[in-house]
Design a protein around this motif. Structure first.
Motif, mmCIF file in Angstrom:
data_model
loop_
_atom_site.group_PDB
_atom_site.id
_atom_site.type_symbol
_atom_site.label_atom_id
_atom_site.label_comp_id
_atom_site.label_asym_id
_atom_site.label_seq_id
_atom_site.Cartn_x
_atom_site.Cartn_y
_atom_site.Cartn_z
ATOM 1 N N GLU A 182 -82.776 14.941 62.136
ATOM 2 C CA GLU A 182 -81.757 14.858 61.092
ATOM 3 C C GLU A 182 -81.595 13.396 60.668
ATOM 4 O O GLU A 182 -80.851 12.641 61.296
ATOM 5 C CB GLU A 182 -80.429 15.410 61.608
ATOM 6 N N PRO A 183 -82.303 12.968 59.606
ATOM 7 C CA PRO A 183 -82.287 11.549 59.199
ATOM 8 C C PRO A 183 -80.888 11.002 58.909
ATOM 9 O O PRO A 183 -80.664 9.798 59.036
ATOM 10 C CB PRO A 183 -83.161 11.544 57.946
ATOM 11 N N ALA A 184 -79.942 11.868 58.524
ATOM 12 C CA ALA A 184 -78.592 11.378 58.238
ATOM 13 C C ALA A 184 -77.961 10.725 59.465
ATOM 14 O O ALA A 184 -77.099 9.846 59.333
ATOM 15 C CB ALA A 184 -77.713 12.527 57.753
ATOM 16 N N LEU A 185 -78.410 11.140 60.651
ATOM 17 C CA LEU A 185 -77.848 10.565 61.870
ATOM 18 C C LEU A 185 -78.137 9.073 61.989
ATOM 19 O O LEU A 185 -77.355 8.329 62.564
ATOM 20 C CB LEU A 185 -78.385 11.306 63.089
ATOM 21 N N GLN A 245 -76.284 3.712 62.778
ATOM 22 C CA GLN A 245 -76.863 2.384 62.541
ATOM 23 C C GLN A 245 -76.070 1.255 63.197
ATOM 24 O O GLN A 245 -76.666 0.327 63.769
ATOM 25 C CB GLN A 245 -76.999 2.130 61.036
ATOM 26 N N PRO A 246 -74.713 1.279 63.178
ATOM 27 C CA PRO A 246 -73.984 0.196 63.865
ATOM 28 C C PRO A 246 -74.307 0.095 65.345
ATOM 29 O O PRO A 246 -74.177 -0.984 65.934
ATOM 30 C CB PRO A 246 -72.514 0.575 63.632
ATOM 31 N N TRP A 247 -74.711 1.199 65.965
ATOM 32 C CA TRP A 247 -75.018 1.211 67.400
ATOM 33 C C TRP A 247 -76.505 1.014 67.666
ATOM 34 O O TRP A 247 -76.886 0.386 68.648
ATOM 35 C CB TRP A 247 -74.547 2.516 68.034
ATOM 36 N N MET A 295 -69.455 10.363 67.346
ATOM 37 C CA MET A 295 -69.528 9.484 66.178
ATOM 38 C C MET A 295 -70.146 10.209 64.987
ATOM 39 O O MET A 295 -69.676 10.086 63.851
ATOM 40 C CB MET A 295 -70.339 8.230 66.506
ATOM 41 N N ALA A 296 -71.205 10.990 65.242
ATOM 42 C CA ALA A 296 -71.827 11.752 64.163
ATOM 43 C C ALA A 296 -70.868 12.804 63.616
ATOM 44 O O ALA A 296 -70.775 13.012 62.398
ATOM 45 C CB ALA A 296 -73.103 12.412 64.668
#
Length: 399
Positions: free
Chosen positions: A101-104, A109-111, A349-350
């Motif tokens: 799932e590319p949206a993840l 990204q911050p992590w 977070m997701a």
């Protein structure tokens, strides 16, 4: 309660608050403010690392005395290998989910920083533990400490614990003075040859935070070899050091409250923050940790024997949470539970990024559910699998 049981309760306590601190919701959430870290500069990771070192010293000093260096070292290094597999399991699970799932990737990204499943060089750096995504950073430093532990345990067992303590203190001081910076630059230069953006990334400087683990290891060995009797060290009559510890804690509490409400002038804040560098476990964190550790130890060991009823009540109040069966359960399997909490935090977070922002009640329910789920890996390790058809013997909880 036996000594190891209360240590399990403490580890469970730190695990719960680590999870609460690591759950990320848009706008934050109130439950995370119910936290001892709001009252000073002692955080859950410090206690978790210290107790891990303490138990390594206690368990393996006895084994080294009975069966020799080789047997104890083999057990410790095997444990380091197991933890590497846990770390890689967390990494693989997160990267696999991001691939499906590319949206993840956008949510995380911050992590994850520059880490993506398609970047082989960055994945290799993460697999080498040089590049550590957020919350995948305690296990790598613990692996390093376990690799170094056997000869240090041996030195302590043979009466040379002071040399280990001095070496640990000098290494910590070297980091505070920046001696490690040229080494870090050199490592980054080497990593950079593997690909653009490849570099060191870690929330903890392993050379500074080792003072927490090694302090625990030394005390664990001294306890196991009966070189120190804590009932004599902490007595109701000896209150001088505990008074000093409480004074330090109150002093830093005032600073913490001042920062929370923006009370300090900029010049004062800058001076203080120069000694408050968390990745390098700087002086503020070390002083707070030693003071709180001494105060809690005195309360738990000397407090119940005090003639002052107020101190006995305080000791009971402080020790009661560590007796909770849930905390002792997850504390007995602390490293497995910690590994489990990493994908759990990423999942929350997701969830918040995709379906949020949530209201305060929903955030609290998610957080409480997350805490309850921490029991799953512990229960799985303690389950009697022999009750299932065709199953073999259950895994021992202490392995």
């Amino acid at each position: 309660m036996r000594r190891l049981e209360i240590l399990d309760g403490m580890r469970g306590y730190f695990l719960v608050f680590m999870l609460l601190n690591h759950l990320a919701f848009a706008g934050g959430y109130l439950l995370v403010k119910v936290n001892h870290a709001e009252l000073g500069f002692v955080q859950d990771a410090q206690g978790f690392v210290f107790l891990s070192g303490l138990l390594v010293g206690m368990v393996h000093a006895r084994r080294m005395e009975r069966k020799g260096f080789g047997d104890a070292a083999g057990k410790i290094w095997k444990r380091a290998g197991e933890l590497y597999l846990y770390a890689m399991g967390c990494l693989a699970l997160v990267l696999a989910a991001a691939s499906l799932e590319p949206a993840l990737l956008a949510y995380w990204q911050p992590w994850l920083g520059d880490l993506t499943p398609a970047d082989g060089a960055m994945v290799g750096a993460a697999a080498s533990l040089a590049y550590q995504p957020t919350y995948m950073d305690i296990l790598p430093q613990y692996i390093v400490y376990l690799l170094a532990a056997p000869p240090l345990v041996w030195l302590c067992v043979h009466g040379r614990w002071a040399s280990v303590a001095i070496g640990s203190a000098v290494l910590w001081l070297a980091v505070q003075l920046g001696v490690h910076l040229p080494v870090a630059e050199g490592v980054n230069a080497v990593l950079g040859t593997a690909g653009e953006g490849v570099r060191l990334r870690a929330a903890f400087n392993v050379l500074a935070w080792q003072i927490v683990f090694m302090g625990g290891l030394i005390l664990g060995v001294l306890t196991a070899t009966k070189r120190v009797e804590w009932q004599r060290v902490f007595t109701p009559e000896r209150t001088g050091l505990v008074r000093l510890a409480v004074a330090l804690l109150v002093f830093f509490l005032v600073w913490r409250v001042g920062f929370s409400f923006g009370l300090w002038p900029e010049a004062m804040a800058e001076r203080f923050q120069a000694y408050e560098v968390r990745p390098e476990f700087s002086l503020v964190f070390l002083a707070n940790f030693v003071a709180l550790g001494w105060a809690v130890a005195w309360l738990l060991i000397a407090g119940p024997r005090s003639a002052d009823a107020r101190i006995r009540r305080a000791a009971d109040l402080v020790g009661r949470p560590f007796q909770l069966p849930f905390l002792r359960l997850i504390g007995r399997h602390s490293l497995q539970v910690y590994a489990f909490h990493v994908p759990l935090a990423y999942a929350v977070m997701a969830l918040d990024s995709h379906y949020g922002p949530f209201g305060e009640t929903t955030k609290t329910l998610i957080a409480v559910t997350g805490v309850a789920l921490l029991a799953l890996p512990a229960l799985a390790r303690e389950a009697d699998w022999r009750s299932l058809p065709g199953a073999g013997a259950p895994a021992r909880a202490d392995k």
